[in-house]
Design a protein around this motif. Sequence first.
Motif, PDB file in Angstrom:
ATOM      1  N   LYS A 176      38.009   0.424   6.371  1.00 40.43           N
ATOM      2  CA  LYS A 176      37.624  -0.327   5.168  1.00 40.43           C
ATOM      3  C   LYS A 176      36.522   0.420   4.400  1.00 40.43           C
ATOM      4  O   LYS A 176      36.533   0.476   3.175  1.00 40.43           O
ATOM      5  N   ALA A 177      35.589   0.998   5.139  1.00 36.68           N
ATOM      6  CA  ALA A 177      34.540   1.788   4.471  1.00 36.68           C
ATOM      7  C   ALA A 177      35.164   2.981   3.752  1.00 36.68           C
ATOM      8  O   ALA A 177      34.662   3.444   2.722  1.00 36.68           O
ATOM      9  N   GLY A 178      36.286   3.463   4.282  1.00 40.45           N
ATOM     10  CA  GLY A 178      37.007   4.553   3.620  1.00 40.45           C
ATOM     11  C   GLY A 178      37.426   4.188   2.210  1.00 40.45           C
ATOM     12  O   GLY A 178      37.451   5.041   1.305  1.00 40.45           O
ATOM     13  N   GLU A 179      37.730   2.912   1.987  1.00 40.20           N
ATOM     14  CA  GLU A 179      38.110   2.466   0.632  1.00 40.20           C
ATOM     15  C   GLU A 179      36.930   2.616  -0.324  1.00 40.20           C
ATOM     16  O   GLU A 179      37.098   2.922  -1.497  1.00 40.20           O
ATOM     17  N   ILE A 180      35.730   2.389   0.204  1.00 43.90           N
ATOM     18  CA  ILE A 180      34.524   2.542  -0.632  1.00 43.90           C
ATOM     19  C   ILE A 180      34.398   4.004  -1.064  1.00 43.90           C
ATOM     20  O   ILE A 180      34.134   4.308  -2.231  1.00 43.90           O
ATOM     21  N   LEU A 181      34.641   4.919  -0.124  1.00 42.11           N
ATOM     22  CA  LEU A 181      34.539   6.349  -0.460  1.00 42.11           C
ATOM     23  C   LEU A 181      35.603   6.739  -1.482  1.00 42.11           C
ATOM     24  O   LEU A 181      35.324   7.453  -2.458  1.00 42.11           O
ATOM     25  N   LEU A 182      36.812   6.259  -1.285  1.00 43.71           N
ATOM     26  CA  LEU A 182      37.902   6.642  -2.212  1.00 43.71           C
ATOM     27  C   LEU A 182      37.657   6.101  -3.612  1.00 43.71           C
ATOM     28  O   LEU A 182      37.958   6.765  -4.601  1.00 43.71           O
ATOM     29  N   GLU A 183      37.086   4.909  -3.678  1.00 47.77           N
ATOM     30  CA  GLU A 183      36.833   4.285  -4.989  1.00 47.77           C
ATOM     31  C   GLU A 183      35.908   5.163  -5.843  1.00 47.77           C
ATOM     32  O   GLU A 183      36.086   5.288  -7.046  1.00 47.77           O
ATOM     33  N   GLY A 184      34.942   5.803  -5.194  1.00 44.71           N
ATOM     34  CA  GLY A 184      33.993   6.625  -5.962  1.00 44.71           C
ATOM     35  C   GLY A 184      34.469   8.052  -6.198  1.00 44.71           C
ATOM     36  O   GLY A 184      33.858   8.794  -6.966  1.00 44.71           O
ATOM     37  N   LEU A 185      35.557   8.427  -5.536  1.00 46.55           N
ATOM     38  CA  LEU A 185      35.964   9.839  -5.580  1.00 46.55           C
ATOM     39  C   LEU A 185      36.493  10.262  -6.947  1.00 46.55           C
ATOM     40  O   LEU A 185      36.397  11.422  -7.329  1.00 46.55           O
ATOM     41  N   HIS A 186      37.056   9.320  -7.672  1.00 43.08           N
ATOM     42  CA  HIS A 186      37.736   9.691  -8.920  1.00 43.08           C
ATOM     43  C   HIS A 186      36.900   9.380 -10.163  1.00 43.08           C
ATOM     44  O   HIS A 186      37.421   9.235 -11.253  1.00 43.08           O
ATOM     45  N   ARG A 187      35.620   9.205  -9.952  1.00 34.22           N
ATOM     46  CA  ARG A 187      34.733   9.014 -11.110  1.00 34.22           C
ATOM     47  C   ARG A 187      33.418   9.750 -10.834  1.00 34.22           C
ATOM     48  O   ARG A 187      33.197  10.234  -9.712  1.00 34.22           O
ATOM     49  N   ASP A 188      32.573   9.814 -11.851  1.00 36.09           N
ATOM     50  CA  ASP A 188      31.264  10.420 -11.627  1.00 36.09           C
ATOM     51  C   ASP A 188      30.390   9.406 -10.902  1.00 36.09           C
ATOM     52  O   ASP A 188      30.265   8.271 -11.362  1.00 36.09           O
ATOM     53  N   THR A 231      24.437  10.032  -2.697  1.00 36.10           N
ATOM     54  CA  THR A 231      25.081   9.341  -3.830  1.00 36.10           C
ATOM     55  C   THR A 231      25.016   7.828  -3.637  1.00 36.10           C
ATOM     56  O   THR A 231      24.728   7.336  -2.536  1.00 36.10           O
ATOM     57  N   GLU A 232      25.335   7.122  -4.700  1.00 37.66           N
ATOM     58  CA  GLU A 232      25.399   5.664  -4.618  1.00 37.66           C
ATOM     59  C   GLU A 232      26.435   5.231  -3.572  1.00 37.66           C
ATOM     60  O   GLU A 232      26.328   4.164  -2.969  1.00 37.66           O
ATOM     61  N   ILE A 233      27.434   6.088  -3.347  1.00 34.98           N
ATOM     62  CA  ILE A 233      28.504   5.731  -2.399  1.00 34.98           C
ATOM     63  C   ILE A 233      28.022   5.838  -0.947  1.00 34.98           C
ATOM     64  O   ILE A 233      28.419   5.028  -0.105  1.00 34.98           O
ATOM     65  N   ASP A 234      27.151   6.822  -0.646  1.00 38.13           N
ATOM     66  CA  ASP A 234      26.552   6.894   0.708  1.00 38.13           C
ATOM     67  C   ASP A 234      25.880   5.545   1.007  1.00 38.13           C
ATOM     68  O   ASP A 234      26.023   4.991   2.100  1.00 38.13           O
ATOM     69  N   LEU A 235      25.133   5.055   0.030  1.00 35.96           N
ATOM     70  CA  LEU A 235      24.350   3.829   0.244  1.00 35.96           C
ATOM     71  C   LEU A 235      25.257   2.602   0.361  1.00 35.96           C
ATOM     72  O   LEU A 235      25.039   1.733   1.202  1.00 35.96           O
ATOM     73  N   TYR A 238      31.941  15.711  -1.145  1.00 40.91           N
ATOM     74  CA  TYR A 238      32.362  14.487  -1.844  1.00 40.91           C
ATOM     75  C   TYR A 238      31.941  14.525  -3.311  1.00 40.91           C
ATOM     76  O   TYR A 238      32.744  14.263  -4.212  1.00 40.91           O
ATOM     77  N   TYR A 239      30.702  14.878  -3.526  1.00 40.08           N
ATOM     78  CA  TYR A 239      30.150  14.889  -4.887  1.00 40.08           C
ATOM     79  C   TYR A 239      30.916  15.878  -5.776  1.00 40.08           C
ATOM     80  O   TYR A 239      31.134  15.644  -6.954  1.00 40.08           O
ATOM     81  N   HIS A 240      31.351  16.986  -5.151  1.00 41.81           N
ATOM     82  CA  HIS A 240      32.082  18.012  -5.910  1.00 41.81           C
ATOM     83  C   HIS A 240      33.599  17.833  -5.825  1.00 41.81           C
ATOM     84  O   HIS A 240      34.340  18.719  -6.241  1.00 41.81           O
ATOM     85  N   LYS A 241      34.043  16.706  -5.287  1.00 39.39           N
ATOM     86  CA  LYS A 241      35.471  16.350  -5.197  1.00 39.39           C
ATOM     87  C   LYS A 241      36.277  17.288  -4.290  1.00 39.39           C
ATOM     88  O   LYS A 241      37.462  17.519  -4.525  1.00 39.39           O
TER      89      LYS A 241
END
Length: 254
Positions: free
Chosen positions: A11-23, A36-40, A86-89
């Motif tokens: 489920k936490a993986g969904e949080i990571l994927l959600e942020g992957l396709h945007r800045d 990043t905000e996603i780590d937090l 992650y930050y650099h996609k």
Amino acid sequence: MNLNFVDVIVKAGEILLEGLHRDVKANYKGKSDIVTEIDLKSEAFLKEELLKIFNGYKIVAEETENKLVDASRVIYIDPLDGTTNYYHKFPFFAISVAVYNDGSPIEAAVYNPYYKELFVASKGEGAFLNGKRLCVSNKKALEESLIVTGFTSGVIQKEGKHLVEILKKISESSHGIRRIGSAALDLCYVAMGVFEGFYEKGLKPWDVAAGKLIVTEAGGKISDIDGEKHEVDSGFIVATNGLIHEELLSILNE
Ligand code: IPD
Ligand code: CA
Ligand code: CA
């Protein structure tokens, strides 16, 4: 809904994927060390959900509770291992969580949501990738091995020259060396038999707590730089298929 240990990681993986396709918003923790905000967000989710399952456990988590605790029951959380990737996609990053009782790992999960690779291990029950049992490589010599490493930012600033010398020696004595940017996944790829060995100085408990169990449950060996028992706070980890361990250690100690 009550999630189990592995459900929480996925489920936490969904949080990571959600942020992957945007800045995503990022801050510097050190000169080249970002959060990043996603780590937090991932860490907050993992802490809340895991404490519902593991009642009474203490949490050691990279971003918000990173002091080592002297407790018999501890959960180590890296909410996003490979933040720079992650930050650099660059899609080589993972969530890494391990449950420890009396200093020993009993459950571990590392999940790369981009490739849907879920690595799990339970003490004495083997290590698995998406349900398939893992086994380390059977290569016997460094000269036929592929090695992976990483450089924590502090160590590269202080010991860059020495690190380059070691890189050169290992490159000349093996099939080559890789630096991919997620210690948790580096360890899992040793467990898978892709790499024969991994070493890195300066890693923190949350980087290695899960991967350690996955490697040993796949038949591999873990030690510190002296070949002694590796503790989560040892700082230098050497992980191999067991067969090339001494050879790798001797180069690292030259
Ligand atoms: C980092 C990664 C990287 C390693 C660094 C770690 P982070 O973790 O595991 O491969 O070389 O030293 O700090 O900061 O992305 O969670
Ligand atoms: Ca990490
Ligand atoms: Ca992290």
